[in-house]
Design a protein around this motif. Structure first.
Motif, PDB file in Angstrom:
ATOM      1  N   THR A 197       0.831  -1.208   0.000  1.00  0.00           N
ATOM      2  CA  THR A 197       0.000   0.000   0.000  1.00  0.00           C
ATOM      3  C   THR A 197       0.868   1.262   0.000  1.00  0.00           C
ATOM      4  O   THR A 197       0.593   2.216  -0.723  1.00  0.00           O
ATOM      5  N   LEU A 198       1.921   1.251   0.804  1.00  0.00           N
ATOM      6  CA  LEU A 198       2.798   2.414   0.896  1.00  0.00           C
ATOM      7  C   LEU A 198       3.594   2.654  -0.385  1.00  0.00           C
ATOM      8  O   LEU A 198       3.887   3.799  -0.733  1.00  0.00           O
ATOM      9  N   LEU A 199       3.942   1.589  -1.092  1.00  0.00           N
ATOM     10  CA  LEU A 199       4.798   1.723  -2.265  1.00  0.00           C
ATOM     11  C   LEU A 199       4.053   1.888  -3.581  1.00  0.00           C
ATOM     12  O   LEU A 199       4.651   2.310  -4.571  1.00  0.00           O
ATOM     13  N   LYS A 200       2.771   1.590  -3.593  1.00  0.00           N
ATOM     14  CA  LYS A 200       2.015   1.729  -4.838  1.00  0.00           C
ATOM     15  C   LYS A 200       2.123   3.163  -5.343  1.00  0.00           C
ATOM     16  O   LYS A 200       1.967   4.115  -4.594  1.00  0.00           O
ATOM     17  N   GLY A 201       2.422   3.273  -6.630  1.00  0.00           N
ATOM     18  CA  GLY A 201       2.584   4.586  -7.241  1.00  0.00           C
ATOM     19  C   GLY A 201       4.000   5.126  -7.157  1.00  0.00           C
ATOM     20  O   GLY A 201       4.310   6.162  -7.742  1.00  0.00           O
ATOM     21  N   HIS A 202       4.871   4.429  -6.433  1.00  0.00           N
ATOM     22  CA  HIS A 202       6.257   4.877  -6.262  1.00  0.00           C
ATOM     23  C   HIS A 202       7.269   3.888  -6.837  1.00  0.00           C
ATOM     24  O   HIS A 202       8.469   4.114  -6.735  1.00  0.00           O
ATOM     25  N   ASP A 229      16.041   5.106  -9.154  1.00  0.00           N
ATOM     26  CA  ASP A 229      16.881   5.821  -8.192  1.00  0.00           C
ATOM     27  C   ASP A 229      18.043   4.936  -7.724  1.00  0.00           C
ATOM     28  O   ASP A 229      17.831   3.749  -7.448  1.00  0.00           O
ATOM     29  N   PRO A 230      19.255   5.492  -7.605  1.00  0.00           N
ATOM     30  CA  PRO A 230      20.401   4.682  -7.175  1.00  0.00           C
ATOM     31  C   PRO A 230      20.212   4.000  -5.818  1.00  0.00           C
ATOM     32  O   PRO A 230      20.743   2.918  -5.594  1.00  0.00           O
ATOM     33  N   GLN A 231      19.478   4.603  -4.929  1.00  0.00           N
ATOM     34  CA  GLN A 231      19.221   3.986  -3.617  1.00  0.00           C
ATOM     35  C   GLN A 231      17.897   3.226  -3.601  1.00  0.00           C
ATOM     36  O   GLN A 231      17.797   2.129  -3.062  1.00  0.00           O
ATOM     37  N   GLY A 232      16.890   3.818  -4.199  1.00  0.00           N
ATOM     38  CA  GLY A 232      15.555   3.218  -4.191  1.00  0.00           C
ATOM     39  C   GLY A 232      15.491   1.878  -4.891  1.00  0.00           C
ATOM     40  O   GLY A 232      14.686   1.011  -4.529  1.00  0.00           O
ATOM     41  N   THR A 233      16.346   1.686  -5.890  1.00  0.00           N
ATOM     42  CA  THR A 233      16.356   0.419  -6.614  1.00  0.00           C
ATOM     43  C   THR A 233      16.593  -0.770  -5.682  1.00  0.00           C
ATOM     44  O   THR A 233      16.056  -1.850  -5.887  1.00  0.00           O
ATOM     45  N   HIS A 234      17.380  -0.552  -4.632  1.00  0.00           N
ATOM     46  CA  HIS A 234      17.663  -1.634  -3.686  1.00  0.00           C
ATOM     47  C   HIS A 234      16.406  -2.068  -2.924  1.00  0.00           C
ATOM     48  O   HIS A 234      16.252  -3.251  -2.606  1.00  0.00           O
ATOM     49  N   ILE A 235      15.516  -1.126  -2.666  1.00  0.00           N
ATOM     50  CA  ILE A 235      14.263  -1.443  -1.975  1.00  0.00           C
ATOM     51  C   ILE A 235      13.395  -2.330  -2.863  1.00  0.00           C
ATOM     52  O   ILE A 235      12.875  -3.358  -2.424  1.00  0.00           O
ATOM     53  N   ILE A 236      13.240  -1.936  -4.112  1.00  0.00           N
ATOM     54  CA  ILE A 236      12.403  -2.706  -5.033  1.00  0.00           C
ATOM     55  C   ILE A 236      12.999  -4.096  -5.254  1.00  0.00           C
ATOM     56  O   ILE A 236      12.282  -5.106  -5.235  1.00  0.00           O
ATOM     57  N   GLN A 237      14.312  -4.179  -5.434  1.00  0.00           N
ATOM     58  CA  GLN A 237      14.955  -5.474  -5.636  1.00  0.00           C
ATOM     59  C   GLN A 237      14.801  -6.367  -4.406  1.00  0.00           C
ATOM     60  O   GLN A 237      14.571  -7.573  -4.526  1.00  0.00           O
ATOM     61  N   LYS A 238      14.905  -5.798  -3.227  1.00  0.00           N
ATOM     62  CA  LYS A 238      14.753  -6.574  -1.993  1.00  0.00           C
ATOM     63  C   LYS A 238      13.329  -7.113  -1.876  1.00  0.00           C
ATOM     64  O   LYS A 238      13.118  -8.255  -1.463  1.00  0.00           O
ATOM     65  N   LEU A 239      12.356  -6.310  -2.256  1.00  0.00           N
ATOM     66  CA  LEU A 239      10.967  -6.774  -2.228  1.00  0.00           C
ATOM     67  C   LEU A 239      10.754  -7.946  -3.180  1.00  0.00           C
ATOM     68  O   LEU A 239      10.069  -8.912  -2.843  1.00  0.00           O
ATOM     69  N   PRO A 247       9.658   5.439  -9.880  1.00  0.00           N
ATOM     70  CA  PRO A 247      10.683   6.381  -9.419  1.00  0.00           C
ATOM     71  C   PRO A 247      11.741   5.723  -8.524  1.00  0.00           C
ATOM     72  O   PRO A 247      12.923   6.028  -8.645  1.00  0.00           O
ATOM     73  N   LEU A 248      11.319   4.805  -7.668  1.00  0.00           N
ATOM     74  CA  LEU A 248      12.286   4.117  -6.815  1.00  0.00           C
ATOM     75  C   LEU A 248      13.180   3.187  -7.626  1.00  0.00           C
ATOM     76  O   LEU A 248      14.370   3.058  -7.343  1.00  0.00           O
ATOM     77  N   SER A 249      12.627   2.555  -8.637  1.00  0.00           N
ATOM     78  CA  SER A 249      13.416   1.654  -9.484  1.00  0.00           C
ATOM     79  C   SER A 249      14.506   2.391 -10.242  1.00  0.00           C
ATOM     80  O   SER A 249      15.556   1.820 -10.543  1.00  0.00           O
ATOM     81  N   ASP A 299       3.348  -4.801 -12.511  1.00  0.00           N
ATOM     82  CA  ASP A 299       2.293  -4.024 -13.174  1.00  0.00           C
ATOM     83  C   ASP A 299       2.694  -2.563 -13.357  1.00  0.00           C
ATOM     84  O   ASP A 299       2.468  -1.981 -14.414  1.00  0.00           O
ATOM     85  N   GLU A 300       3.280  -1.968 -12.335  1.00  0.00           N
ATOM     86  CA  GLU A 300       3.688  -0.559 -12.447  1.00  0.00           C
ATOM     87  C   GLU A 300       4.847  -0.385 -13.425  1.00  0.00           C
ATOM     88  O   GLU A 300       4.881   0.577 -14.192  1.00  0.00           O
ATOM     89  N   LEU A 301       5.795  -1.316 -13.408  1.00  0.00           N
ATOM     90  CA  LEU A 301       6.937  -1.220 -14.316  1.00  0.00           C
ATOM     91  C   LEU A 301       6.520  -1.405 -15.760  1.00  0.00           C
ATOM     92  O   LEU A 301       7.089  -0.796 -16.664  1.00  0.00           O
ATOM     93  N   LEU A 302       5.525  -2.236 -15.988  1.00  0.00           N
ATOM     94  CA  LEU A 302       5.071  -2.537 -17.334  1.00  0.00           C
ATOM     95  C   LEU A 302       4.609  -1.285 -18.075  1.00  0.00           C
ATOM     96  O   LEU A 302       4.864  -1.132 -19.267  1.00  0.00           O
ATOM     97  N   PHE A 303       3.972  -0.360 -17.363  1.00  0.00           N
ATOM     98  CA  PHE A 303       3.463   0.855 -17.995  1.00  0.00           C
ATOM     99  C   PHE A 303       4.573   1.802 -18.451  1.00  0.00           C
ATOM    100  O   PHE A 303       4.355   2.634 -19.322  1.00  0.00           O
ATOM    101  N   GLN A 304       5.743   1.680 -17.871  1.00  0.00           N
ATOM    102  CA  GLN A 304       6.873   2.536 -18.262  1.00  0.00           C
ATOM    103  C   GLN A 304       8.092   1.687 -18.591  1.00  0.00           C
ATOM    104  O   GLN A 304       9.230   2.035 -18.266  1.00  0.00           O
ATOM    105  N   LEU A 305       7.847   0.586 -19.258  1.00  0.00           N
ATOM    106  CA  LEU A 305       8.886  -0.397 -19.526  1.00  0.00           C
ATOM    107  C   LEU A 305      10.085   0.177 -20.269  1.00  0.00           C
ATOM    108  O   LEU A 305      11.231  -0.109 -19.914  1.00  0.00           O
ATOM    109  N   CYS A 306       9.860   0.999 -21.277  1.00  0.00           N
ATOM    110  CA  CYS A 306      10.982   1.557 -22.054  1.00  0.00           C
ATOM    111  C   CYS A 306      11.895   2.416 -21.190  1.00  0.00           C
ATOM    112  O   CYS A 306      13.116   2.282 -21.246  1.00  0.00           O
TER     113      CYS A 306
END
Length: 90
Positions: A31-36, A43-53, A39-41, A67-74
Motif C-alpha cells: 500500500t505504501l509503495l504503490k505509485g512509487h 533511483d540509485p538507492q531506491g532500486t535496492h528497496i524494489i529489488q529486496k521486495l 521512481p524508486l526503481s 504491473d507498475e513497471l510494465l506501464f513505463q517499460l521503455c
C-alpha cells in the motif's frame, strides 16, 4: 519515499523488509509503495528497496511491482538501475 532514496534509509528499509513475516505486513508495504515503484526503481538507492521486495515476496505479492513497471517499460529498461530491477524479475 525520501527514506528510500537515502543511503542510510535504504539500509534501514531493507532490514525492515527482511523482517516481514505476516501477510498484513506485506500488504501494508504494498500500500505504501504503490505509485512509487518506477521512481524508486530508477533511483540509485531506491532500486535496492524494489529489488529486496522482489527477493523477499512471493510472485503473487510482487505483482504490483511488475504491473507498475510494465506501464513505463521503455524508460525502466533503458535506465541502469531500472534494468537491475527488471533482471530480478526475470
Amino acid at each position: 519515499m525520501q527514506l528510500a532514496r537515502n543511503e542510510k534509509g535504504t539500509h534501514a528499509l531493507q532490514t525492515m523488509i527482511d523482517m516481514i513475516s505476516t501477510f498484513s505486513e506485506a500488504e501494508l508495504l504494498e500500500t505504501l509503495l504503490k505509485g512509487h515503484v518506477v521512481p524508486l526503481s530508477l533511483d540509485p538507492q531506491g532500486t535496492h528497496i524494489i529489488q529486496k521486495l522482489i527477493e523477499k515476496l512471493n510472485e503473487e505479492k510482487w505483482k504490483f511491482i511488475f504491473d507498475e513497471l510494465l506501464f513505463q517499460l521503455c524508460s525502466v529498461a533503458t535506465n541502469y538501475y531500472g534494468w537491475c530491477v527488471l533482471k530480478k524479475l526475470i
